[in-house]
Design an enzyme around this catalytic site. Structure first.
Site, PDB file in Angstrom:
ATOM      1  CB  CYS A 111      36.939  35.693  31.316  1.00  0.00           C
ATOM      2  SG  CYS A 111      37.050  35.936  33.094  1.00  0.00           S
ATOM      3  CG  ASP A 345      32.380  40.814  27.691  1.00  0.00           C
ATOM      4  OD1 ASP A 345      33.057  39.943  28.269  1.00  0.00           O
ATOM      5  OD2 ASP A 345      31.267  41.192  28.098  1.00  0.00           O
ATOM      6  CG  HIS A 347      32.611  37.441  30.347  1.00  0.00           C
ATOM      7  ND1 HIS A 347      33.449  38.540  30.346  1.00  0.00           N
ATOM      8  CD2 HIS A 347      32.963  36.700  31.417  1.00  0.00           C
ATOM      9  CE1 HIS A 347      34.261  38.464  31.380  1.00  0.00           C
ATOM     10  NE2 HIS A 347      33.993  37.362  32.041  1.00  0.00           N
TER      11      HIS A 347
END
Length: 459
Positions: A111, A345, A347
């Site tokens: 990430c 994000d 993720h």
């Protein structure tokens, strides 16, 4: 034979882990994000107002976003176009195997590399497209796309496990929008912008040949002791990005360089030397520079005294964002409203896209909805990024940021500083322009080791 058997076990193990991560990281788009109508929203230096006579909040997700009072819809639409136009880089699965490992996904560990890619991508967008550019198809990514992605996720839950055993590649399931993109009449400027839009995304493709793809960043990281599957902190990623840009061979990228601050200090002469390095090759033009400043905004928790400074940084048009996050998760911070950060994000697990083919689908590289997080949850370890096209831009930015640092700092010492001269003038042994056989100098390795012990662990 024994080694071959071990390799097969590792491959099967890797595929099962990939399938598990695919289930774990494929549900993030359904959460709603609410914005106040009564407070301005800042996104990478742009300010948007959603104010109306009515009080309350509006959602940027799904049908709620399409039923906003007409009085504010214009500005909301402009914000949506601007946000969606930023390049979104997330976890991917089933990309070409990473050299030296059996991994074909970065789910669960990549990430911070992804948030670093997003920051660098924004810098390149400023360089080639300018801050005013927006993707013409941005508003075509709407709630229907989010719904289709979520439906697609359900189908993948079973298919990914089957693929783990059969080693068969899951066919790409594209939305109707992907399959039947309408051709539009573009003038020369729009065509040029679209070429660069695709080219920038292709530099971040998940293949060994992509200049700033995951494979290349991991190769750079290996020289500092990192391997695929390790966690990477914001400071380490800053240095990896610098080396990746230095090693890029695309002629289009020769006009960009990256400078990483040393011990929270930006040495002006070192930055200008990097910008003027073209002169050695007989070219009159200077390079644009992306300045990366790894900092800590406190001890174990973020010091709330730094909130106004972070807001000020994200209010600058030459800011390219912040590689940060909250404990155990890395996010790309691009704006704020009140005391909440706006972020993208990484993720979310998506299928590999082959960016080498003509007219590859762009939709999965643009986020349909922003997310918000309280400043209080921000991890103190982060890397701040700026873009300066010319030496004059850098000098102006250093003056502006220095004033901001002084006015926002309640502490005796500012978060970071700009100083005149070279780092070598302050007893630093290495020059930033020195050719190195290794990725980092000994001084840099010591600094990275210190940062590594302080940064958050990424799951």
């Amino acid at each position: 034979m024994e080694a071959t058997g071990t390799d097969e076990v590792e491959k099967i193990k890797s595929k099962f882990i990939s399938a598990w991560h695919n289930m774990k990281y494929s549900w993030v788009l359904k959460t709603k994000t609410y914005f106040s109508r009564n407070s301005p929203v800042f996104l990478l230096g742009r300010c948007y107002h959603f104010k109306t006579d009515e009080s309350g909040e509006l959602s940027t997700h799904g049908s709620n976003f399409d039923k906003i009072n007409m009085e504010i819809s214009g500005n909301v639409e402009e914000f949506r176009k601007d946000f969606i136009s930023r390049i979104w880089l997330t976890y991917r699965e089933e990309f070409p195997q990473i050299k030296g490992s059996a991994l074909t996904t970065d789910c669960g560990w990549g990430c911070t590399l992804r948030t670093g890619q997003m920051l660098l991508a924004q810098g390149l967008m400023l360089h080639f497209l300018g801050r005013a550019w927006v993707w013409p198809d941005a508003l075509d990514i709407d709630s229907s796309d989010s719904e289709s992605w979520t439906a697609h996720t359900v189908k993948k839950l079973t298919a990914s496990f089957e693929a783990s055993l059969t080693a068969e590649r899951e066919p790409n399931i594209l939305s109707n929008h992907h399959q039947g993109t309408l051709k539009r009449n573009c003038d020369d400027s729009e065509m040029r912008n679209e070429v660069y839009h695709r080219k920038i995304i292709s530099w971040f493709g998940d293949s060994p040949l992509a200049a700033f793809g995951l494979h290349q960043l991991i190769e750079c990281g290996k020289k500092s002791g990192k391997i695929a599957g390790d966690w990477y902190g914001p400071a380490v990623v800053a240095h990896i990005l610098r080396k990746a840009v230095e090693e890029a061979r695309d002629p289009e990228l020769q006009g960009v360089t990256v400078y990483v601050a040393q011990d929270c200090t930006v040495y002006s002469s070192d930055v200008i030397d990097r910008q003027c390095s073209f002169m050695d090759s007989g070219k009159a033009d200077t390079k644009a520079v992306i300045i990366l400043v790894p900092v800590r905004l406190g001890g174990e928790r973020t010091n709330m005294d730094y909130i106004e400074f972070v807001k000020g940084i994200l209010s600058l048009e030459y800011c390219v964002g912040i590689i940060g996050g909250k404990p155990k998760q890395s996010y790309y911070f691009a704006g704020f409203q009140d005391d909440s950060l706006i972020y993208m994000d990484p993720h979310y697990c998506q299928s590999f896209v082959d960016v080498s083919i003509k007219d590859f689908p762009l939709e999965s590289f643009h986020c349909p909805s922003p997310k918000k997080m309280s400043f209080k949850k921000m991890d103190p370890s982060c890397t701040i990024g700026f873009y300066c096209r010319t030496v004059q831009d850098f000098e102006k930015a250093s003056e502006e940021i220095t004033k901001m640092l002084k006015s926002s700092s309640k502490e005796k010492y500012p978060l970071f500083t700009f100083v005149e001269g070279h780092s070598r003038d302050y007893d630093f042994a290495s020059s930033p322009l020195r050719e190195e056989n290794d990725l980092f100098s000994e001084d840099e390795k010591k600094r990275l080791k210190r940062f590594s012990t302080e940064e958050f662990v990424l799951l």
